[in-house]
Design a protein around this motif. Structure first.
Motif, short mmCIF file in Angstrom:
data_model
loop_
_atom_site.label_atom_id
_atom_site.label_comp_id
_atom_site.label_asym_id
_atom_site.label_seq_id
_atom_site.Cartn_x
_atom_site.Cartn_y
_atom_site.Cartn_z
N ARG A 160 -5.49 -49.44 32.11
CA ARG A 160 -5.82 -49.63 30.70
C ARG A 160 -7.21 -50.25 30.57
O ARG A 160 -7.50 -51.28 31.17
N VAL A 161 -8.05 -49.61 29.77
CA VAL A 161 -9.41 -50.12 29.56
C VAL A 161 -9.67 -50.50 28.11
O VAL A 161 -10.61 -51.24 27.83
N CYS A 175 -5.66 -45.86 28.17
CA CYS A 175 -5.89 -45.58 29.60
C CYS A 175 -7.29 -45.02 29.82
O CYS A 175 -7.86 -44.35 28.96
N LEU A 176 -7.81 -45.25 31.01
CA LEU A 176 -9.14 -44.73 31.37
C LEU A 176 -9.21 -43.23 31.15
O LEU A 176 -10.25 -42.71 30.72
N TRP A 241 -18.05 -44.78 30.56
CA TRP A 241 -16.65 -45.21 30.69
C TRP A 241 -16.19 -45.15 32.15
O TRP A 241 -15.48 -46.05 32.64
N GLU A 244 -17.66 -48.12 34.13
CA GLU A 244 -17.03 -49.39 33.79
C GLU A 244 -15.63 -49.47 34.40
O GLU A 244 -15.20 -50.52 34.88
N GLY A 245 -14.91 -48.33 34.39
CA GLY A 245 -13.59 -48.32 35.00
C GLY A 245 -13.66 -48.55 36.50
O GLY A 245 -12.87 -49.32 37.06
N SER A 248 -14.06 -52.15 37.59
CA SER A 248 -12.81 -52.90 37.67
C SER A 248 -12.06 -52.59 38.96
O SER A 248 -11.51 -53.47 39.62
#
Length: 323
Positions: A160-161, A175-176, A241, A244-245, A248
């Motif tokens: 989850r983003v 979700c991504l 996106w 960034e995902g 993590s």
């Protein structure tokens, strides 16, 4: 172990290949996927494998299945696009073919293919993320494929983003996959076109269509590669996106290398540049840790087949038993 068979089971086709120890595909065959019948799907898998076995000395079979696969690599617990529910696929195929069989999640198999023979063949720690209609991937830590306690680890697209974000097919929100996939690319492109944006109207013209409902991910990618500003921006947003995902994911797995594959990766720098920039920008403690480089996958659509075949060289989940 010498020759093994890798089988990549998709929603519409079953691709099978005979693979040697170097990852080279010696022979191929294909069947349609009867997705609404577990019996018919198993029969099609066996039929494809039997064709290759008839002409070659085969030592094991590896099956890449889209869904949750048990930790012992034998049972498909759940498949979103096929009728499998607690399906003992490995045992069925092993009994029919009289040969050892392993079953693996298809994204894990593709990641292993890239690790063993592709873009990550020189590292021991990697994250592979595939950007297609959805997002899949796999993680290798210390040279071992990460499966988790129940066999369902590394569902990278369902991290989850955005709390409370877009509804995902998995039942969650944010979700991504809902922001960095081909599905997200199309959703955003159509939304811009439907809003009356002149830039998006121009993009539709470049794509050769007038109705936003006809817009597809490959159309947007092609338009971006032709330099259309709206399409370029859409792909850059997707890359942001994605980066960034992955930042993590890097805080959890600390990979040596990030491999990006899947159909959307055909856009190459149009996605990769913004992905790397976003990754570098948001990576925690970025000034005090190594930054994993990004690279494109090398094996294309064959990654899952090659990976499944190589995973079959590991001890079989379902050995041969007398019938």
């Amino acid at each position: 172990m010498g020759l093994t068979i890798g089988i990549d089971v998709g929603g519409t086709k079953i691709a099978a290949g005979l693979v040697d120890e170097t990852g080279a595909i010696i022979a191929r065959t294909q069947r349609d996927t009867p997705a609404d019948s577990t019996d018919a799907t198993a029969a099609a898998i066996c039929d494809a494998a039997a064709e290759l076995i008839a002409a070659h000395a085969v030592e094991a079979v590896g099956i890449g299945a889209a869904g949750f696969v048990s930790s012992d690599r034998s049972t498909v617990l759940f498949a979103p696009n096929l009728a499998w529910r607690d399906e003992p696929l490995g045992a069925r195929v092993a009994a029919e073919l009289n040969i050892p069989v392993v079953v693996e999640n298809d994204a894990n198999a593709a990641a292993w293919g890239e690790f063993a023979f592709g873009a990550a063949k020189d590292v021991e720690h990697m994250v592979c993320i595939t950007v297609g209609t959805g997002i899949g991937g796999g993680v290798v830590v210390d040279g071992e494929l990460l499966r988790g306690a129940n066999g369902v680890a590394a569902e990278l697209g369902h991290m989850r983003v955005v709390p409370g974000g877009h509804r995902c097919g998995c039942g969650s929100r944010g979700c991504l996959e809902q922001y960095a996939s081909g599905k997200a690319l199309v959703r955003e492109g159509r939304a811009q076109a439907e809003s009356g944006s002149l830039a998006a109207v121009q993009m539709l013209s470049v794509c050769g269509i007038a109705d936003p409902a006809e817009l597809t991910g490959p159309m947007i990618t092609d338009a971006a590669m032709q330099g259309d500003p709206c399409a370029v921006e859409l792909l850059e947003d997707l890359g942001r996106w994605l980066g960034e995902g992955v930042a993590s994911l890097a805080t959890i797995f600390d990979p040596t290398l990030v491999v990006v594959g899947g159909g959307v990766s055909a856009a190459k720098d149009l996605i990769m540049k913004s992905a790397v920039q976003a990754f570098e920008r948001v990576l925690p403690a970025k000034a005090n840790r190594p930054h994993a480089p990004f690279t494109l996958a090398e094996l294309g659509n064959d990654a899952g087949l090659i990976g499944a075949a190589d995973l079959a060289r590991q001890p079989a989940a379902v050995p041969v038993t007398s019938r």
